[in-house]
Enzyme design. Structure first.
Site, PDB file in Angstrom:
ATOM      1  N   CYS A 249       0.832  -1.199   0.000  1.00  0.00           N
ATOM      2  CA  CYS A 249       0.000   0.000   0.000  1.00  0.00           C
ATOM      3  C   CYS A 249       0.875   1.260   0.000  1.00  0.00           C
ATOM      4  CB  CYS A 249      -0.957  -0.043   1.181  1.00  0.00           C
ATOM      5  SG  CYS A 249      -2.388   1.037   1.030  1.00  0.00           S
ATOM      6  N   HIS A 250       0.870   2.050   1.084  1.00  0.00           N
ATOM      7  CA  HIS A 250       1.722   3.225   1.180  1.00  0.00           C
ATOM      8  C   HIS A 250       3.105   2.882   1.730  1.00  0.00           C
ATOM      9  CE1 HIS A 250      -2.232   5.174   0.843  1.00  0.00           C
ATOM     10  NE2 HIS A 250      -1.594   6.271   0.489  1.00  0.00           N
TER      11      HIS A 250
END
Length: 200
Positions: A113-114
């Site tokens: 994800c991030h």
């Protein structure tokens, strides 16, 4: 396929407040089921705050404060997502140095994800095939990464995925790469133009 049992392997999960809860807990569960010794490492002592998207989730105990964590003692690294978590870690020179140690030694890293955001600051994005949450595409591309929209991408020991829905594929490739161990002979530092390993 490599033996995915990880007895004797030590894995660091680097996170701070604002991590996406399932992106930490699911990989930790998978690693422990495979026999790995897992430690949540954080700049903070005590506990860190998880999130379920925009809502607060559970507090997760920190096993080792970053100031007391030696990257050489670990065989692999997990970088969970959540917007707040990697954004804070990027401002911690000690956290970036910790990640950079894994990059430079070719030890496997799994970021979702991030999570890949911190790889930019640690020199782990340039020349690598990656994926991430779509909003990071421009940042990673500007840092020299080759971004693609796939549920999981593997490149020389670096495993990346886009979002919580990708966790089954992410965890499977993470276990495979962590079982293979260090890719020092194919690290970005040693072979910057090395051929990427195809994702499955």
């Amino acid at each position: 396929m490599a033996n995915e049992r990880l007895e004797g392997r030590r894995v660091a999960v680097l996170a701070t407040d604002g991590f996406e809860q399932v992106e930490l807990t699911r990989p930790v569960e998978a690693l422990k089921e495979a026999g790995a010794m897992v430690e949540v490492v954080s700049p903070k002592a005590g506990q860190i705050q998880g999130y379920n998207h925009h809502d607060k989730g559970d507090m997760i105990p920190v096993d080792r404060q970053l100031s007391e964590a030696d990257p050489e003692a670990f065989d692999a690294l997990v970088l969970p997502g959540g917007v707040i978590n990697p954004d804070q870690l990027r401002l911690e020179p000690e956290a970036i140095a910790f990640i950079r140690s894994f990059v430079e030694t070719g030890k496997p890293i799994a970021a979702i994800c991030h999570g890949p955001w911190t790889l930019i600051d640690a020199g782990g994005a340039q020349g690598r095939r990656v994926t991430s949450w779509p909003s990071l595409k421009t940042d990673l591309t500007n840092a020299g990464a080759k971004w693609e929209d796939s549920e999981v991408v593997t490149d020389r020991g670096l495993v990346t995925s886009r979002k919580p829905d990708d966790l089954p594929a992410f965890c499977a490739k993470m276990l495979e790469e962590f079982a293979e161990g260090s890719h020092a002979n194919r690290s970005m530092r040693d072979q910057p133009g090395g051929e990427a390993r195809p994702s499955m």
